[in-house]
Structure formats: structure tokens, C-alpha cells
Design a protein around this motif. Structure first.
Motif, PDB file in Angstrom:
ATOM      1  N   LEU B  68     -11.012  19.458  14.429  1.00  0.00           N
ATOM      2  CA  LEU B  68     -11.523  19.634  13.074  1.00  0.00           C
ATOM      3  C   LEU B  68     -12.878  18.942  12.941  1.00  0.00           C
ATOM      4  O   LEU B  68     -13.182  17.999  13.662  1.00  0.00           O
ATOM      5  N   LYS B  69     -13.654  19.429  11.983  1.00  0.00           N
ATOM      6  CA  LYS B  69     -14.891  18.748  11.634  1.00  0.00           C
ATOM      7  C   LYS B  69     -14.542  17.460  10.889  1.00  0.00           C
ATOM      8  O   LYS B  69     -13.480  17.346  10.272  1.00  0.00           O
ATOM      9  N   VAL B  70     -15.468  16.534  10.863  1.00  0.00           N
ATOM     10  CA  VAL B  70     -15.285  15.298  10.106  1.00  0.00           C
ATOM     11  C   VAL B  70     -14.963  15.615   8.650  1.00  0.00           C
ATOM     12  O   VAL B  70     -14.051  15.046   8.054  1.00  0.00           O
ATOM     13  N   SER B  71     -15.679  16.582   8.099  1.00  0.00           N
ATOM     14  CA  SER B  71     -15.477  16.884   6.680  1.00  0.00           C
ATOM     15  C   SER B  71     -14.121  17.542   6.421  1.00  0.00           C
ATOM     16  O   SER B  71     -13.579  17.415   5.327  1.00  0.00           O
ATOM     17  N   ASP B  72     -13.579  18.243   7.426  1.00  0.00           N
ATOM     18  CA  ASP B  72     -12.241  18.823   7.263  1.00  0.00           C
ATOM     19  C   ASP B  72     -11.196  17.714   7.180  1.00  0.00           C
ATOM     20  O   ASP B  72     -10.282  17.765   6.347  1.00  0.00           O
ATOM     21  N   ILE B  73     -11.334  16.746   8.050  1.00  0.00           N
ATOM     22  CA  ILE B  73     -10.419  15.600   7.993  1.00  0.00           C
ATOM     23  C   ILE B  73     -10.580  14.902   6.648  1.00  0.00           C
ATOM     24  O   ILE B  73      -9.599  14.534   6.000  1.00  0.00           O
ATOM     25  N   GLY B  74     -11.816  14.750   6.222  1.00  0.00           N
ATOM     26  CA  GLY B  74     -12.088  14.099   4.951  1.00  0.00           C
ATOM     27  C   GLY B  74     -11.474  14.831   3.782  1.00  0.00           C
ATOM     28  O   GLY B  74     -10.976  14.216   2.839  1.00  0.00           O
ATOM     29  N   GLN B  75     -11.492  16.151   3.846  1.00  0.00           N
ATOM     30  CA  GLN B  75     -10.927  16.935   2.757  1.00  0.00           C
ATOM     31  C   GLN B  75      -9.416  16.731   2.669  1.00  0.00           C
ATOM     32  O   GLN B  75      -8.859  16.616   1.582  1.00  0.00           O
ATOM     33  N   ARG B  76      -8.776  16.630   3.813  1.00  0.00           N
ATOM     34  CA  ARG B  76      -7.319  16.453   3.817  1.00  0.00           C
ATOM     35  C   ARG B  76      -6.911  15.036   3.404  1.00  0.00           C
ATOM     36  O   ARG B  76      -5.906  14.844   2.737  1.00  0.00           O
ATOM     37  N   LEU B  84     -14.998   7.696   7.253  1.00  0.00           N
ATOM     38  CA  LEU B  84     -14.402   8.247   8.474  1.00  0.00           C
ATOM     39  C   LEU B  84     -15.192   7.937   9.732  1.00  0.00           C
ATOM     40  O   LEU B  84     -14.600   7.629  10.773  1.00  0.00           O
ATOM     41  N   THR B  85     -16.517   8.030   9.655  1.00  0.00           N
ATOM     42  CA  THR B  85     -17.312   7.867  10.872  1.00  0.00           C
ATOM     43  C   THR B  85     -16.959   6.596  11.643  1.00  0.00           C
ATOM     44  O   THR B  85     -16.674   6.671  12.847  1.00  0.00           O
ATOM     45  N   PRO B  86     -16.941   5.426  11.000  1.00  0.00           N
ATOM     46  CA  PRO B  86     -16.600   4.241  11.793  1.00  0.00           C
ATOM     47  C   PRO B  86     -15.180   4.249  12.340  1.00  0.00           C
ATOM     48  O   PRO B  86     -14.942   3.779  13.457  1.00  0.00           O
ATOM     49  N   VAL B  87     -14.238   4.783  11.578  1.00  0.00           N
ATOM     50  CA  VAL B  87     -12.853   4.810  12.068  1.00  0.00           C
ATOM     51  C   VAL B  87     -12.737   5.765  13.255  1.00  0.00           C
ATOM     52  O   VAL B  87     -12.074   5.458  14.249  1.00  0.00           O
ATOM     53  N   LEU B  88     -13.417   6.892  13.147  1.00  0.00           N
ATOM     54  CA  LEU B  88     -13.373   7.857  14.253  1.00  0.00           C
ATOM     55  C   LEU B  88     -14.025   7.278  15.503  1.00  0.00           C
ATOM     56  O   LEU B  88     -13.582   7.537  16.627  1.00  0.00           O
ATOM     57  N   LYS B  89     -15.057   6.488  15.300  1.00  0.00           N
ATOM     58  CA  LYS B  89     -15.680   5.848  16.462  1.00  0.00           C
ATOM     59  C   LYS B  89     -14.711   4.879  17.136  1.00  0.00           C
ATOM     60  O   LYS B  89     -14.682   4.775  18.352  1.00  0.00           O
ATOM     61  N   ARG B  90     -13.908   4.176  16.314  1.00  0.00           N
ATOM     62  CA  ARG B  90     -12.932   3.261  16.913  1.00  0.00           C
ATOM     63  C   ARG B  90     -11.867   4.046  17.672  1.00  0.00           C
ATOM     64  O   ARG B  90     -11.449   3.643  18.756  1.00  0.00           O
ATOM     65  N   LEU B  91     -11.456   5.177  17.108  1.00  0.00           N
ATOM     66  CA  LEU B  91     -10.460   6.002  17.793  1.00  0.00           C
ATOM     67  C   LEU B  91     -11.042   6.570  19.085  1.00  0.00           C
ATOM     68  O   LEU B  91     -10.322   6.778  20.064  1.00  0.00           O
ATOM     69  N   GLU B 106     -25.329  22.234  14.923  1.00  0.00           N
ATOM     70  CA  GLU B 106     -25.464  20.874  15.433  1.00  0.00           C
ATOM     71  C   GLU B 106     -25.251  19.819  14.345  1.00  0.00           C
ATOM     72  O   GLU B 106     -25.199  18.634  14.638  1.00  0.00           O
ATOM     73  N   ARG B 107     -25.166  20.234  13.098  1.00  0.00           N
ATOM     74  CA  ARG B 107     -24.897  19.247  12.055  1.00  0.00           C
ATOM     75  C   ARG B 107     -23.452  18.790  12.091  1.00  0.00           C
ATOM     76  O   ARG B 107     -23.117  17.681  11.672  1.00  0.00           O
ATOM     77  N   GLU B 108     -22.584  19.650  12.580  1.00  0.00           N
ATOM     78  CA  GLU B 108     -21.152  19.349  12.534  1.00  0.00           C
ATOM     79  C   GLU B 108     -20.684  18.618  13.790  1.00  0.00           C
ATOM     80  O   GLU B 108     -21.152  18.895  14.894  1.00  0.00           O
ATOM     81  N   VAL B 109     -19.760  17.693  13.577  1.00  0.00           N
ATOM     82  CA  VAL B 109     -19.158  16.959  14.687  1.00  0.00           C
ATOM     83  C   VAL B 109     -17.683  17.324  14.737  1.00  0.00           C
ATOM     84  O   VAL B 109     -16.978  17.182  13.738  1.00  0.00           O
TER      85      VAL B 109
END
Lengths: 160, 160
Positions: B68-76, B84-91, B106-109
Motif C-alpha cells: 500500500l501507499k503511505v497515504s492508503d495506510i494513513g487513510q485506514r 507514519l513516515t518515522p514509524v515506517l522507517k523504524r519498521l 515517483e511521488r508515491e512510496v
DNA sequence: TCTCATTAAATCGGTCACAATTGAAAGCGC
DNA sequence: GCGCTTTCAATTGTGACCGATTTAATGAGA
């Protein structure tokens, strides 16, 4: 509703029913999300009072019982001094509470409201009214849900 | 309990009943406390998996829908990229997820599970079982409370 | 093609939350 | 008095959260 993924789904795997790790089936996530949602609802209202949500909770304790030790506040809010000390310092900086070592026991710090802190109570009443009207629930419904949650909290806090 | 419908007694109530700013009368505080209590119950179990509670929620999303994109996770989860960005970096650091820019935009991760991330699902199932047994509630009770909370969340999120 | 607006994620600053530790004060047992 | 333990708040380090801003990529319009 918005379950559709915009991309073409590469794996049309059948959705397993009652997935035990599906977000929507989690009470814990519902609690997490509800807690965030209500904090978000409070924010614009509390902003007008210059308060954050935890600061509002601390004041609510003090409006009921003034002049408490840090640990008394912590016991009521289930927070420790590591959390409370910095927040209480901010409340002191904004002039809403006073912090003073107790003479009879210098280990304890007594937190008490300033006149400004007392005065804020009136404005907090209208904040609460606004939130209640947002909830779109009857007083009885609110009370019932609150009681269910309090039972849950008691259960979790007993056998931690 | 003894909320009188009759007129107010001649003397002003010695103890005001149903203090509108008393902590125990607040649904919002019950939510706050319940959310913290359940996080606290999860902590020792998730510690064994090397996860924090928000990390567990993110993985729960990915176990259901991978890549999923970061924003998809964010939406849920109702979280933004700032959270999310820092937590995802830790994961990513702990080797449970991968993060990769999408070629077509390229904007989406895109966040996807590693084999280790997938493998953790089995152990998470037992965590959930432990929590459910701690709650001391039937599946029906849990589901009913969850539904009440989800209704509340929907109400608050509509007219934010 | 060249702006200009939009979108997505990352970054930054400030606030909570909590485990673990520290340091000071009080209470105790002798 | 004198150690020893306990208690209380403060401190430290890590990890969320969020509002606001920034940066980079995309898309639309003149």
C-alpha cells in the motif's frame, strides 16, 4: 465504501471472513480510533482556551479537587510523574496552576489552581456542551457507553 | 443514581450531582483511559515481537492488504505522513517492511511486507487471543461495543 | 513548451506517554 | 544518631501524534 484500491488488484484472493487480524474486527483499534477522533473534535474548541487535551483533563481534576499532589492527579488520570511534570510546568507557565513543595513533606509537590485556572472552568462548560451535541447521542446512551468502557478499564487494570 | 426529577431542594445541593466536568462523568475520559489501558495490556505481549502498538496496527493493515501507499495506510488508520513516515522507517530498520518509490508515480512510496513481516502474522494471532481472553467478554459483547465505537467514530469524522 | 496548481511524502517543532533511572526527603529499625 | 529502605517528583531516552511547512513529481492550461 472506499474499499476499492485504485490500482488493478494483482491478487484477487478471496477475502477470508472474520479475519481475526482485520482492522475492522478489532475492538482495540476501535478504541484507538475513537480516542483519536474525540481528541480531534476537542482540539479546535480547546485551542480557543489555549489548552491541549491532556491539560484539559488535568484542569478537570483540579476543578473538582483543588490542591492535589502530582501523584494524586496521576492516580486519577492513570499517568505518572514522567508525563505529568512537563505538562504541569506548561500549565504553570501559562499561569493556570501553581506548583509548590509541601512544607510538611518536601518530597511532595502540591498543584493548585490560580484564579485564572479557576476562571477557565466556565468556558470549559461550553466546550463540553459543544462536544455532547456533536456526539448526536442521548445522555442515556452516552452514560451506557461510558459505563461499558469503565468496566473494561477496570478489568484491564486489575489483572495487568 | 438519585437524579431527582422534582424541583431543586431549598438548599443548594451540598454535593453537586452529575457534575458536568467531573472526570467520572466524561465519556471522553473513559475513551482516553480505555485506549491507554488496552495499549498497556498489549505492551508486554508485543514486546516479545519487538513491536510497538502503532507498529502492530500498521502490520495488521499490511497483513490484510500488502503493498500500500503511505497515504492508503494513513487513510485506514486515520494518520498522516508526519506520523507514519518515522514509524515506517523504524519498521524498515527492523526488517519487517520495505519502502520503495513507485515507478509510475515517483511521488508515491509503496510499503510492502518482507518475508519476516509476513511471518510475524502467526505470532500476532496468539497475541490477539491473549488479549481477548483478558477482556473477559463474549465475542458478542466485544462486537457490540466495537460497533458502538465505530458509529461514534463515523459521527465524529463526518462533521469534523 | 512553460508556468501554475495539485498531490504525496518528508521534515520540523511542539506535546504526550512511558520505562528506567536519579536524587532528595522521610520513615524505620537498631 | 545512623544506616537502610521507601517514597515522591524530576530527568532521560525512545516513540508516537499532529499542525504547518517544504520538496519533489505530476498534471492541466495558456
Amino acid at each position: 465504501m472506499n474499499v476499492a484500491i485504485s490500482q488493478v488488484a494483482p491478487t484477487p484472493a478471496p477475502i477470508e471472513m472474520a479475519d481475526p487480524l482485520c482492522l475492522d474486527n478489532q475492538l482495540c483499534f476501535a478504541l484507538y480510533a475513537a480516542s483519536h477522533a474525540i481528541k480531534k473534535a476537542y482540539r479546535p474548541l480547546l485551542d480557543q482556551l489555549g489548552l491541549t487535551y491532556p491539560q484539559y483533563l488535568i484542569l478537570m481534576v483540579l476543578w473538582t479537587e483543588n490542591a492535589l499532589k502530582v501523584s494524586d492527579i496521576g492516580q486519577r488520570l492513570h499517568l505518572d510523574s514522567g508525563t505529568l511534570t512537563p505538562v504541569l510546568k506548561r500549565l504553570e507557565t501559562t499561569g493556570l496552576v501553581k506548583r509548590a513543595r509541601r512544607l510538611q513533606d518536601e518530597r511532595e509537590v502540591e498543584i493548585s489552581l490560580t484564579p485564572e485556572g479557576h476562571a477557565l472552568r466556565a468556558r470549559a462548560l461550553s466546550v463540553r456542551r459543544d462536544i455532547v451535541s456533536l456526539l448526536n447521542m442521548s445522555d442515556a446512551q452516552i452514560g451506557a457507553l461510558r459505563n461499558e468502557l469503565n468496566t473494561l478499564i477496570a478489568t484491564l487494570n486489575v489483572d495487568s
